[in-house]
Design a protein around this motif. Structure first.
Motif, short mmCIF file in Angstrom:
data_model
loop_
_atom_site.label_atom_id
_atom_site.label_comp_id
_atom_site.label_asym_id
_atom_site.label_seq_id
_atom_site.Cartn_x
_atom_site.Cartn_y
_atom_site.Cartn_z
N THR A 198 0.92 -1.26 0.07
CA THR A 198 -0.09 0.05 0.05
C THR A 198 0.72 1.25 -0.27
O THR A 198 0.55 2.25 -0.82
CB THR A 198 -0.92 0.06 1.30
N GLU A 199 1.94 1.25 1.02
CA GLU A 199 2.85 2.36 0.81
C GLU A 199 3.48 2.69 -0.31
O GLU A 199 3.60 3.92 -0.94
CB GLU A 199 4.01 2.29 1.99
N LEU A 200 4.11 1.49 -1.08
CA LEU A 200 4.73 1.83 -2.61
C LEU A 200 3.56 2.37 -3.59
O LEU A 200 3.88 3.13 -4.46
CB LEU A 200 5.22 0.51 -2.89
N LYS A 201 2.28 1.69 -3.40
CA LYS A 201 1.24 2.36 -4.40
C LYS A 201 1.11 3.70 -4.11
O LYS A 201 0.74 4.48 -5.18
CB LYS A 201 0.13 1.42 -4.18
N LEU A 202 0.99 4.07 -2.82
CA LEU A 202 0.57 5.48 -2.46
C LEU A 202 1.74 6.53 -2.93
O LEU A 202 1.73 7.53 -3.33
CB LEU A 202 0.35 5.55 -1.10
N PHE A 203 3.10 5.89 -2.63
CA PHE A 203 4.30 6.60 -2.94
C PHE A 203 4.12 6.87 -4.30
O PHE A 203 4.81 8.16 -4.94
CB PHE A 203 5.51 6.00 -2.61
N GLU A 204 3.77 6.06 -5.41
CA GLU A 204 3.63 6.15 -6.55
C GLU A 204 3.05 7.52 -7.15
O GLU A 204 3.01 7.97 -8.05
CB GLU A 204 3.02 4.84 -7.31
N THR A 205 1.53 7.57 -6.24
CA THR A 205 0.84 8.76 -6.69
C THR A 205 1.18 10.04 -6.40
O THR A 205 0.74 11.04 -6.89
CB THR A 205 -0.52 8.53 -6.17
N LEU A 206 2.22 10.25 -5.48
CA LEU A 206 2.82 11.50 -4.92
C LEU A 206 3.53 12.30 -5.93
O LEU A 206 4.35 11.59 -6.91
CB LEU A 206 3.46 11.32 -3.85
N GLU A 207 3.08 13.39 -6.06
CA GLU A 207 4.17 14.45 -6.77
C GLU A 207 5.62 14.47 -6.19
O GLU A 207 5.70 15.26 -5.23
CB GLU A 207 3.42 15.75 -6.96
#
Length: 166
Positions: free
Chosen positions: A96-105
């Motif tokens: 989940t953290e890696l998927k969320l990190f992907e969406t960050l600018e």
């Protein structure tokens, strides 16, 4: 090799290590850019186009991994970090953290240390932070193993040279 000699004294070792630290600090500030300039000059002399890869966004690196592969990598990491049925990371949280990190600018990262610093600043990517810390220690582990194999060759050579034929 000088630092590993049997007759090395602590004060000499400290002096040698300080010299090494100064060398690397100087290289970090000016050495890399000088090496790039020299490499470009050599490439031009050899009639090769002197193109060097530019810094890449961490997002671009991550984007090539499919979700099922990412989840599989997370499971493999958890398994590798397991000791007595406990692991340092939680698979679902890491995924989940890696998927969320992907969406960050995110800003452009030139190396994993920059990513780790960014993750620590955010303070809510705990599992990803652990994974990056492990990533950053792997080269040290590999170098240690190579050194041991090198010493093993010396021992093997010594043993073979002391054997006598009858």
């Amino acid at each position: 090799m000088k630092l590993q000699s049997k007759d090395m004294h602590l004060d000499n070792a400290i002096t040698e290590l300080n010299k090494l630290i100064r060398y690397f600090k100087n290289y970090r500030e000016t050495g890399f850019s000088k090496a790039i300039v020299e490499a470009k000059e050599i490439a031009i002399e050899m009639s090769i186009n002197p193109i060097f890869p530019q810094k890449r966004l961490i997002e671009r690196k991550r984007r090539g991994i499919e979700d099922k592969d990412l989840k599989s990598y997370c499971h493999r990491l958890e398994k590798a970090l397991k000791f007595e049925e406990r692991s340092d990371i939680d698979v679902e949280e890491l995924y989940t953290e890696l998927k969320l990190f992907e969406t960050l600018e995110t800003n452009e990262f030139s190396n994993p240390i920059d990513v780790l610093k960014f993750l620590k600043e955010l303070d809510y990517f705990l599992n990803a932070s652990i994974a990056y810390r492990i990533l950053l220690t792997i080269p040290i582990t590999v170098a240690s193993a190579e050194k041991n194999f090198s010493k093993l060759k010396f021992v093997k050579f010594y043993l073979c040279s002391t054997m006598t034929q009858e």
